[in-house]
Design a protein around this motif. Structure first.
Motif, PDB file in Angstrom:
ATOM      1  N   SER A   1      61.134  42.590  83.484  1.00  0.00           N
ATOM      2  CA  SER A   1      60.575  43.338  82.801  1.00  0.00           C
ATOM      3  C   SER A   1      59.674  41.823  82.110  1.00  0.00           C
ATOM      4  O   SER A   1      59.749  41.734  81.803  1.00  0.00           O
TER       5      SER A   1
ATOM      6  N   ARG B   1      52.658  41.126  79.821  1.00  0.00           N
ATOM      7  CA  ARG B   1      52.843  40.892  81.121  1.00  0.00           C
ATOM      8  C   ARG B   1      53.567  39.303  82.281  1.00  0.00           C
ATOM      9  O   ARG B   1      52.791  38.998  82.198  1.00  0.00           O
TER      10      ARG B   1
ATOM     11  N   ARG C   1      54.993  43.919  89.241  1.00  0.00           N
ATOM     12  CA  ARG C   1      54.693  44.090  87.632  1.00  0.00           C
ATOM     13  C   ARG C   1      54.996  44.965  86.971  1.00  0.00           C
ATOM     14  O   ARG C   1      55.040  45.795  87.055  1.00  0.00           O
ATOM     15  N   ASN C   2      54.553  44.262  85.700  1.00  0.00           N
ATOM     16  CA  ASN C   2      55.078  44.682  84.506  1.00  0.00           C
ATOM     17  C   ASN C   2      54.546  44.802  83.869  1.00  0.00           C
ATOM     18  O   ASN C   2      54.098  42.840  82.822  1.00  0.00           O
TER      19      ASN C   2
ATOM     20  N   ALA D   1      63.085  51.975  84.964  1.00  0.00           N
ATOM     21  CA  ALA D   1      62.426  51.896  86.205  1.00  0.00           C
ATOM     22  C   ALA D   1      61.682  52.716  87.854  1.00  0.00           C
ATOM     23  O   ALA D   1      60.728  52.101  88.374  1.00  0.00           O
TER      24      ALA D   1
ATOM     25  N   SER E   1      54.784  51.411  79.064  1.00  0.00           N
ATOM     26  CA  SER E   1      55.648  50.157  80.363  1.00  0.00           C
ATOM     27  C   SER E   1      54.910  51.309  81.405  1.00  0.00           C
ATOM     28  O   SER E   1      55.535  51.912  81.658  1.00  0.00           O
ATOM     29  N   ASP E   2      53.934  49.959  81.655  1.00  0.00           N
ATOM     30  CA  ASP E   2      53.640  50.706  83.672  1.00  0.00           C
ATOM     31  C   ASP E   2      54.300  49.022  84.134  1.00  0.00           C
ATOM     32  O   ASP E   2      54.292  48.208  84.785  1.00  0.00           O
ATOM     33  N   ASP E   3      54.857  50.306  85.114  1.00  0.00           N
ATOM     34  CA  ASP E   3      55.847  49.685  86.535  1.00  0.00           C
ATOM     35  C   ASP E   3      55.697  49.202  87.679  1.00  0.00           C
ATOM     36  O   ASP E   3      55.673  50.560  88.598  1.00  0.00           O
TER      37      ASP E   3
ATOM     38  N   ASP F   1      63.704  46.481  84.486  1.00  0.00           N
ATOM     39  CA  ASP F   1      64.017  47.255  83.291  1.00  0.00           C
ATOM     40  C   ASP F   1      65.007  48.684  84.856  1.00  0.00           C
ATOM     41  O   ASP F   1      64.388  48.870  85.224  1.00  0.00           O
TER      42      ASP F   1
END
Length: 809
Positions: free
Chosen positions: A123, A386, A357-358, A143, A331-333, A140
């Motif tokens: 993360s 990021r 990528r997180n 995710a 959070s975009d994972d 994470d």
């Protein structure tokens, strides 16, 4: 104080009853002892019992039933694996949104996570306000969509020589669903219904549910499997009656809040959407192209401390009744992997390229910048983070004739990684110093200033070789060696020797000795943030985490981070004394040198003056930074037993899994002369950080499970004993409140009915006896507001009830 709405509870119970009138019966858990494993060995014929290191294998049905209130993978792993710890967090900044998990009592970033055998990215955010996982930015687990998982293999042994950095405590390999046809839809709904002793109330909250879909398609001799997962969960609140802190002004407006629930303590509100795919397609020449990936977006709302009407944080009575800020996280994972595997000039080859990528955006709402007065906004962007990672792998293996009864297996390979970490500033109002004489910056922040942002990257190259063989009918042995070079942290060589000797077909001895390492993460090297935390006397104060390479940190005696290095030793017995019975016992020791942790929090008038005058760091009450100041030793044992047989006209499985570990500090560094000159005392790692490393997580966890299946019906009963934990605060001047929370039993149950081949319905409960941890003492309960600590894995939400429907097609 809000009274619970009894109609909500009644609707929940009616919904559960309606669901019972209409998901697969509780399937008997798979016997994993004969399962071929792909983690921790390059051989292709090792099973759970014939492997030279302890490995747990968990299947999708078991994970689904164990996911509980949170419905995620990490919660399921904690339920099923005694050595895995995933405690809740509350009022913990970013840790409310990205929770950390532990294996064998080690730090969350000391376990390596793989997906289909490929390294998973971590993360982007560093947790600096949590207790468990403080100072780490681990993977994470939330995710990873739960319905994407076919099975999970957990290697409980050091594996740095096989996989590289981070595998000090072990490896968790998540194998994705690869069914070539068919699908399923699963719907789950539930909520908490509990008697809450501190306020003598019946509370019903935390309602939520998940919808999971997946489908497989054949593509000639290949396949594509894809799925989606949608979930929504409401927050819980187990705050107590506010006594109002002594350091707040005893004004009528402040005192009028006594006895009310002004704070929040519990799970955050969370909404999540996850997508995943897994596929393979044969190529000419016998090779196979493959690809898999996951994407998850999670929006969550956490809690922060209450601000009183007549406090300095509310000078113009912006909120007449006071206010409690809420932290927000998005959070975009994303993770994508593609590769080709198959025969190549006498070798079995696997070449792959992966990108992960997180992105984490941190904010706060229902807040204000008190120094801006009436001009202050109430919602702030505190900053963005990021982490991205490129990984290219080439793995080769082949049989090797060494004159033994069977050919040995030789594996060699290389890995290239590029990692990047970047942070962006919050909005101007989140850090502004306004004209009003009041604390500046967003309350429950402040934001990240442009001067504190980071943009850094590094490259890693690694090579390895692995040789394994059945030396005789009784003896299996394996040796591995690896070398990795980091562009920022230098090189590290590691090795591992492991073996298994079978005295009889039913009894064997196994053991391993290895070295591992963990390079400091980019975020630990470059992270900077300011938090509201306990200061002298327990008063909330501004604590700033300084990057170790910054001029301010160097002036205080901080030094550049170096990799942690470990030595791992394990010895175990495996036995199958009778048909349907298996037992494994493994003992281990893990020595970690130069362990990376956050320093203690340092504060003094001279230190604050130096930071303001020399480095422009205003309104900072205390500082900390990352350091290699500790050596630790962790010792433990894991005992796993299983029995399968017939009972009451059906199949019965009984299992017991017992884990115990203890971490001791072997060495700590003294305080740098620079800090001593500024009036600081103690060591770089003091009472609070020592507590984080040694006794804040349970030393023991025991899980006892009974599963029965007969015809269209099935049931599960699970009893878990969570061991004791200890909380230590150091508020200065010798005021060090300490409490040990006793062991707690938790009882879970589920019944399942399959009326047709396609449909299955289930009713269940988690912590059905409504157990809570011990109440916190007055000096830790924060003036009655936080009656329960977050340390206990049983949590402090009480009993949870759920219904699940599953349709397969």
């Amino acid at each position: 104080m809000n009274r619970p709405d009894s109609s909500v509870r009644n609707r929940l119970l009616l919904g559960l009853a309606a669901a019972a009138a209409g998901v697969t019966p509780v399937a008997q858990a798979a016997d994993t002892t004969d399962s071929v494993v792909v983690t921790g060995t390059r051989s292709r014929d090792r099973t759970v019992l014939s492997s030279a290191s302890p490995i747990d294998v968990l299947y999708a049905d078991d994970l689904r039933r164990a996911a509980g209130p949170e419905g995620n993978l990490a919660a399921a792993l904690q339920t099923l694996l005694p050595s895995f710890n995933f405690p809740r967090q509350s009022n913990s900044g970013a840790a409310d949104h990205v929770r950390a998990a532990q294996l064998r009592g080690m730090s969350p970033d000391q376990v390596l996570v793989l997906v289909n055998g490929k390294r998973r990215h971590v993360s982007a955010v560093v947790n600096v306000e949590s207790k468990t996982g403080k100072g780490t930015n681990p993977v994470d687990f939330n995710a990873l969509p739960l319905n994407a998982v076919k099975r999970v293999e957990v290697l409980r042994d050091g594996a740095g020589a096989q996989y590289g950095s981070d595998a000090i405590a072990g490896v968790i390999n998540i194998i994705l669903d690869d069914a070539r046809e068919g699908g399923e839809a699963v719907a789950t709904a539930g909520g908490y219904s509990t008697r809450f002793a501190p306020t003598d109330e019946r509370l019903t909250d935390g309602a939520g549910g998940e919808l999971q879909l997946k489908q497989g398609w054949r593509l000639g001799d290949g396949f594509v499997r894809a799925g989606a997962e949608l979930s929504r969960r409401q927050a819980t609140n187990r705050a107590g009656a506010d006594e109002v802190p002594f350091f707040e002004e005893p004004t009528p407006d402040n005192l009028a809040l006594q006895g009310r629930r002004n704070y929040a303590a519990g799970d955050p509100q969370a909404d999540k959407l996850g997508l995943w795919l897994n596929g393979a397609l044969p190529l000419a020449g016998g090779q196979e192209a493959y690809a898999f990936g996951t994407w998850t977006r999670r929006d969550s709302v956490g809690a922060a401390y209450f601000r009183y009407p007549d406090s300095s944080a509310n000078p113009d009575r912006f909120y007449p009744d006071g206010y409690r800020p809420e932290t927000t996280g998005r959070s975009d994972d994303l993770a994508l992997t593609a590769g080709v595997r198959g025969p190549l000039v006498g070798w079995e080859a696997d070449a792959s390229l992966a990108y992960g990528r997180n992105d984490f955006d941190f904010g706060v709402r229902r807040s204000l910048n008190a120094s801006l007065g009436a001009a202050s906004p109430t919602r702030f962007d505190l900053g963005g983070y990021r982490f991205d990672q490129w990984v290219a792998n080439l793995d080769l293996s082949r049989p090797l004739n060494l004159g033994l009864a069977q050919p040995a297996t030789l594996a060699v390979g290389a890995e290239w990684r590029r990692e990047g970490f970047r942070s962006s500033a919050g909005d101007a109002a989140s850090t502004a110093i306004g004209p009003v004489i009041a604390p500046p910056g967003a309350q429950a922040g402040p934001g990240l200033s442009p001067a504190d942002t980071a943009d850094t990257s590094r490259r890693i190259v690694g090579v390895y070789a692995d040789l394994s063989a059945d030396v005789s009918k009784q003896l299996f042995a394996e040796a591995a060696a690896r070398y990795d070079h980091y562009s920022d942290a230098g090189g590290a060589g590691t090795g591992k020797l492991s073996a298994r000797y079978a005295f009889t077909p039913a009894l064997a001895l196994r053991g391993a000795a290895s070295t591992s390492f963990r390079a400091p993460s980019l975020a630990q090297e470059a992270f900077s943030f300011t938090t509201s935390n306990y200061g002298d006397g327990g008063v909330l104060s501004q604590v700033r985490t300084l990057p170790v390479g910054s001029a301010a940190a160097q002036a205080l005696g901080a030094r550049d981070l170096k990799p942690e290095r470990s030595r791992n030793f394990s010895l175990g017995l495996t036995a199958q004394p009778a048909a349907g019975v298996s037992v494994t016992l493994d003992v281990y020791r893990i020595d970690v040198k130069d362990r990376i942790t956050l320093s203690e929090r340092f504060s003094s008038a001279a230190l604050s003056s130096l930071l303001a005058s020399q480095y422009g760091l205003l309104n900072v009450d205390g500082v900390n930074f990352f350091t290699n100041a500790v050596d630790t030793r962790t010792q433990g044992a894991d005992l796993v037993g299983q029995w399968q047989g017939k009972a009451a006209g059906g199949d019965l499985q009984l299992s017991a899994a017992i884990s115990a570990s203890r971490t001791r500090i072997q060495r700590t560094e003294g305080l740098p002369a620079q800090l001593t000159a500024l009036g600081a005392s103690g060591g770089l790692v003091g009472l609070e950080e020592a507590n984080t490393l040694t006794s804040s997580s349970p030393r023991q966890r025991h899980v006892f499970t009974a599963q029965w299946t007969g015809g269209a019906y099935g049931g599960l009963l699970r009893a878990t004993r969570h061991g004791k934990t200890t909380r230590v605060f150091d508020f200065g001047d010798g005021f060090t409140p300490t409490q040990t929370y006793g062991a707690t039993w938790q009882l879970d149950a589920e019944v399942e009915w399959r009326p047709t081949k396609a449909w299955a319905l289930a009713l269940g409960g988690v912590n059905i006896t409504n157990r809570y941890p011990d109440r916190s003492i007055a000096d830790i309960a924060y003036f009655g507001n936080l009656p329960y600590d977050v340390l206990s894995p049983v949590g402090f939400n009480g009993a949870y009830w759920y219904a699940r429907a599953r349709y397969t097609f």
